[in-house]
Design a protein around this motif. Structure first.
Motif, PDB file in Angstrom:
ATOM      1  N   VAL A   1       0.837  -1.205   0.000  1.00  0.00           N
ATOM      2  CA  VAL A   1       0.000   0.000   0.000  1.00  0.00           C
ATOM      3  C   VAL A   1       0.874   1.258   0.000  1.00  0.00           C
ATOM      4  N   ALA A   2       1.977   1.221   0.772  1.00  0.00           N
ATOM      5  CA  ALA A   2       2.878   2.376   0.831  1.00  0.00           C
ATOM      6  C   ALA A   2       3.511   2.673  -0.518  1.00  0.00           C
ATOM      7  N   THR A   3       3.786   1.633  -1.290  1.00  0.00           N
ATOM      8  CA  THR A   3       4.350   1.826  -2.632  1.00  0.00           C
ATOM      9  C   THR A   3       3.422   2.660  -3.501  1.00  0.00           C
ATOM     10  N   ILE A   4       2.123   2.443  -3.339  1.00  0.00           N
ATOM     11  CA  ILE A   4       1.144   3.199  -4.126  1.00  0.00           C
ATOM     12  C   ILE A   4       1.022   4.632  -3.613  1.00  0.00           C
ATOM     13  N   TYR A   5       0.824   4.776  -2.314  1.00  0.00           N
ATOM     14  CA  TYR A   5       0.571   6.101  -1.741  1.00  0.00           C
ATOM     15  C   TYR A   5       1.789   7.009  -1.751  1.00  0.00           C
ATOM     16  N   LEU A   6       2.979   6.425  -1.658  1.00  0.00           N
ATOM     17  CA  LEU A   6       4.207   7.230  -1.614  1.00  0.00           C
ATOM     18  C   LEU A   6       4.863   7.353  -2.985  1.00  0.00           C
ATOM     19  N   ASN A   7       4.106   7.018  -4.034  1.00  0.00           N
ATOM     20  CA  ASN A   7       4.566   7.204  -5.407  1.00  0.00           C
ATOM     21  C   ASN A   7       5.817   6.374  -5.726  1.00  0.00           C
ATOM     22  N   PHE A   8       5.789   5.109  -5.307  1.00  0.00           N
ATOM     23  CA  PHE A   8       6.797   4.137  -5.722  1.00  0.00           C
ATOM     24  C   PHE A   8       8.218   4.490  -5.282  1.00  0.00           C
ATOM     25  N   PRO A   9       8.446   4.730  -3.986  1.00  0.00           N
ATOM     26  CA  PRO A   9       9.831   4.970  -3.543  1.00  0.00           C
ATOM     27  C   PRO A   9      10.651   3.697  -3.667  1.00  0.00           C
ATOM     28  N   LEU A  10      11.912   3.850  -4.080  1.00  0.00           N
ATOM     29  CA  LEU A  10      12.769   2.703  -4.371  1.00  0.00           C
ATOM     30  C   LEU A  10      12.958   1.811  -3.154  1.00  0.00           C
ATOM     31  N   THR A  11      13.209   2.411  -1.998  1.00  0.00           N
ATOM     32  CA  THR A  11      13.487   1.623  -0.792  1.00  0.00           C
ATOM     33  C   THR A  11      12.309   0.714  -0.440  1.00  0.00           C
ATOM     34  N   ILE A  12      11.109   1.269  -0.449  1.00  0.00           N
ATOM     35  CA  ILE A  12       9.926   0.473  -0.083  1.00  0.00           C
ATOM     36  C   ILE A  12       9.659  -0.606  -1.135  1.00  0.00           C
ATOM     37  N   ALA A  13       9.875  -0.279  -2.413  1.00  0.00           N
ATOM     38  CA  ALA A  13       9.676  -1.271  -3.469  1.00  0.00           C
ATOM     39  C   ALA A  13      10.642  -2.444  -3.307  1.00  0.00           C
ATOM     40  N   VAL A  14      11.898  -2.151  -2.953  1.00  0.00           N
ATOM     41  CA  VAL A  14      12.878  -3.218  -2.719  1.00  0.00           C
ATOM     42  C   VAL A  14      12.479  -4.032  -1.493  1.00  0.00           C
ATOM     43  N   LEU A  15      12.002  -3.352  -0.446  1.00  0.00           N
ATOM     44  CA  LEU A  15      11.548  -4.057   0.758  1.00  0.00           C
ATOM     45  C   LEU A  15      10.356  -4.966   0.450  1.00  0.00           C
ATOM     46  N   HIS A  16       9.493  -4.541  -0.454  1.00  0.00           N
ATOM     47  CA  HIS A  16       8.344  -5.367  -0.841  1.00  0.00           C
ATOM     48  C   HIS A  16       8.826  -6.652  -1.514  1.00  0.00           C
ATOM     49  N   ASN A  17       9.845  -6.548  -2.346  1.00  0.00           N
ATOM     50  CA  ASN A  17      10.441  -7.730  -2.964  1.00  0.00           C
ATOM     51  C   ASN A  17      11.126  -8.614  -1.932  1.00  0.00           C
ATOM     52  N   ALA A  18      11.799  -7.983  -0.958  1.00  0.00           N
ATOM     53  CA  ALA A  18      12.452  -8.747   0.105  1.00  0.00           C
ATOM     54  C   ALA A  18      11.419  -9.498   0.938  1.00  0.00           C
ATOM     55  N   GLY A  19      10.272  -8.867   1.178  1.00  0.00           N
ATOM     56  CA  GLY A  19       9.209  -9.532   1.920  1.00  0.00           C
ATOM     57  C   GLY A  19       8.681 -10.750   1.194  1.00  0.00           C
ATOM     58  N   ALA A  20       8.579 -10.658  -0.127  1.00  0.00           N
ATOM     59  CA  ALA A  20       8.133 -11.811  -0.919  1.00  0.00           C
ATOM     60  C   ALA A  20       9.126 -12.963  -0.780  1.00  0.00           C
ATOM     61  N   ALA A  21      10.422 -12.651  -0.839  1.00  0.00           N
ATOM     62  CA  ALA A  21      11.448 -13.687  -0.673  1.00  0.00           C
ATOM     63  C   ALA A  21      11.398 -14.285   0.733  1.00  0.00           C
ATOM     64  N   ALA A  22      11.143 -13.439   1.733  1.00  0.00           N
ATOM     65  CA  ALA A  22      11.045 -13.936   3.110  1.00  0.00           C
ATOM     66  C   ALA A  22       9.858 -14.888   3.265  1.00  0.00           C
ATOM     67  N   LEU A  23       8.746 -14.584   2.601  1.00  0.00           N
ATOM     68  CA  LEU A  23       7.591 -15.485   2.649  1.00  0.00           C
ATOM     69  C   LEU A  23       7.917 -16.832   2.008  1.00  0.00           C
ATOM     70  N   VAL A  24       8.645 -16.796   0.888  1.00  0.00           N
ATOM     71  CA  VAL A  24       9.059 -18.044   0.243  1.00  0.00           C
ATOM     72  C   VAL A  24       9.917 -18.870   1.197  1.00  0.00           C
ATOM     73  N   LEU A  25      10.856 -18.224   1.841  1.00  0.00           N
ATOM     74  CA  LEU A  25      11.766 -18.912   2.768  1.00  0.00           C
ATOM     75  C   LEU A  25      11.011 -19.524   3.944  1.00  0.00           C
ATOM     76  N   LEU A  26      10.155 -18.733   4.572  1.00  0.00           N
ATOM     77  CA  LEU A  26       9.429 -19.198   5.750  1.00  0.00           C
ATOM     78  C   LEU A  26       8.411 -20.280   5.403  1.00  0.00           C
ATOM     79  N   LEU A  27       7.733 -20.114   4.286  1.00  0.00           N
ATOM     80  CA  LEU A  27       6.725 -21.103   3.899  1.00  0.00           C
ATOM     81  C   LEU A  27       7.381 -22.436   3.513  1.00  0.00           C
ATOM     82  N   THR A  28       8.568 -22.365   2.923  1.00  0.00           N
ATOM     83  CA  THR A  28       9.316 -23.591   2.626  1.00  0.00           C
ATOM     84  C   THR A  28       9.693 -24.314   3.912  1.00  0.00           C
TER      85      THR A  28
END
Length: 376
Positions: free
Chosen positions: A333-360
């Motif tokens: 949601v922050a990526t949308i409201y804050l006009n796609f800041p690079l740091t938050i977008a990278v963190l969103h990708n990191a969160g996806a990887a963390a979900l893959v790791l934890l779910l595995t």
């Protein structure tokens, strides 16, 4: 490409791999092989995050050939060619900074490839040594590390095609999915090595509900896979800001969307299959589907967490999934409201990887608990 360039690149990749290999060698861990596996998991996670940074900074074509940079081993040597391309198109894909970002990403990937080769070599050596001596060789079966090596070769091929096919969205998305798949495979191997060194106690764990939890954990993995594809499709089509408000999009719950062009897989970046410019309504469709499927992910993974919480050995992982799931929603949601800041977008990708790791890890442990012999 000259043989000297390939030799220079191989030496650089070896240097990159030497630091983690040295950490494994000097560590006091009882099982250095297990240490190697988990360091590879850590670096693969980092590679995925840095890959997101590479993509989001438009550095994917920082070096427009592969595996080198203008046929040379690094941007230092290709300085003149890069500066000439930058002077010709100052806002284009080739700049010195982007070239270094791209080459660092490639060298980190090569380093991980070397770690996996080392993993495969050690497993074959220990397995053969154990077989010849008649001693136990559990935990060193070489089939899985060999499959990992073949998988990382496939991932490397998609990395090459990402560049040679000029960031074709389906290739870039598959490159992302294969990276997540590599992380999951390494985490599964890490779980196996943990189990070989320190078996997880299944005594006292209730047996009822475990088969259902296993099925639910697998279903969660499939749901997450679909969302990873959709997220990658949003990123590779640059559709992140197709909707700039939430929960509405263009002032509507269901905006005007072009699914046919938006989800046509084989096409150039920014173009339809016929070669015309991609309409904005197609980008809206891509964004809207990813956003709304996120609700499915939250519901399915949330239910999985609630079911896993009943089992003490799974509670810590369940808590981790719940925390990352909340953070993923917030960063999305922050990526949308804050006009796609690079740091938050990278963190969103990191969160996806963390979900893959934890779910595995959850899937591995649920499988072990379900397969463990019932107490007498």
């Amino acid at each position: 490409m000259l043989h000297t360039t390939l030799a220079q690149m191989a030496i650089t990749a070896l240097i990159v791999a030497l630091l983690p290999l040295s950490m494994v060698w000097i560590s006091k861990d009882v099982d250095k092989y297990r240490k190697l596996v988990w360091i590879s998991v850590f670096l693969t996670f980092d590679l995925i995050v840095f890959g997101a940074f590479t993509r989001l900074t438009d550095s994917g074509l920082g070096c427009p050939d592969w595996p080198g940079c203008y046929g040379l081993a690094n941007p230092f040597l290709a300085h003149e060619e890069i500066r000439a391309a930058e002077a010709l198109m100052p806002t284009g894909p080739v700049t010195m900074v982007k070239a270094w970002i791209e080459m660092i990403h490639r060298y980190l990937a090569m380093g991980i490839g070397i770690l996996i080769m080392a993993m495969m070599a050690v497993s074959w050596y220990r397995w053969k040594k154990g077989r010849d001596s008649g001693a136990g060789r559990a935990g060193y079966e070489p089939g899985y590390p060999t499959a990992l090596f073949l998988f990382v070769c496939l991932q490397g091929a998609f990395g090459a095609w990402t560049v040679t096919l000029k960031l074709q969205p389906v290739i870039v998305t598959m490159h992302l999915l294969l990276g997540m798949g590599l992380l999951a495979m390494l985490a599964w191997l890490g779980g196996r090595q943990d189990q070989a060194l320190r078996p997880m106690a299944a005594v006292g764990t209730p047996r009822t509900g475990l088969p259902g939890l296993r099925r639910l954990a697998v279903a969660s993995g499939l749901v997450l896979l679909v969302q990873l594809f959709l997220g990658g499709w949003v990123s590779t089509n640059y559709a992140t800001l197709a909707c700039t408000e939430f929960p509405l999009c263009g002032g509507k719950l269901v905006p005007e969307m072009d699914f046919e062009h938006g989800f046509h897989l084989w096409r150039e970046l920014g173009k339809t299959a016929a070669g015309h410019y991609l309409p904005f309504s197609a980008l809206t469709a891509v964004h809207w589907v990813h956003r709304n499927f996120a609700l499915v992910v939250v519901l399915v993974l949330g239910w999985t967490v609630a079911r896993a919480w009943r089992f003490a050995p799974l509670r810590r992982i369940a808590r981790g999934i719940a925390i990352v799931l909340v953070l993923q929603a917030l960063t999305g949601v922050a990526t949308i409201y804050l006009n796609f800041p690079l740091t938050i977008a990278v963190l969103h990708n990191a969160g996806a990887a963390a979900l893959v790791l934890l779910l595995t890890m959850l899937n591995y442990r649920a499988k072990f608990l379900a397969d463990a012999p019932a107490p007498h």
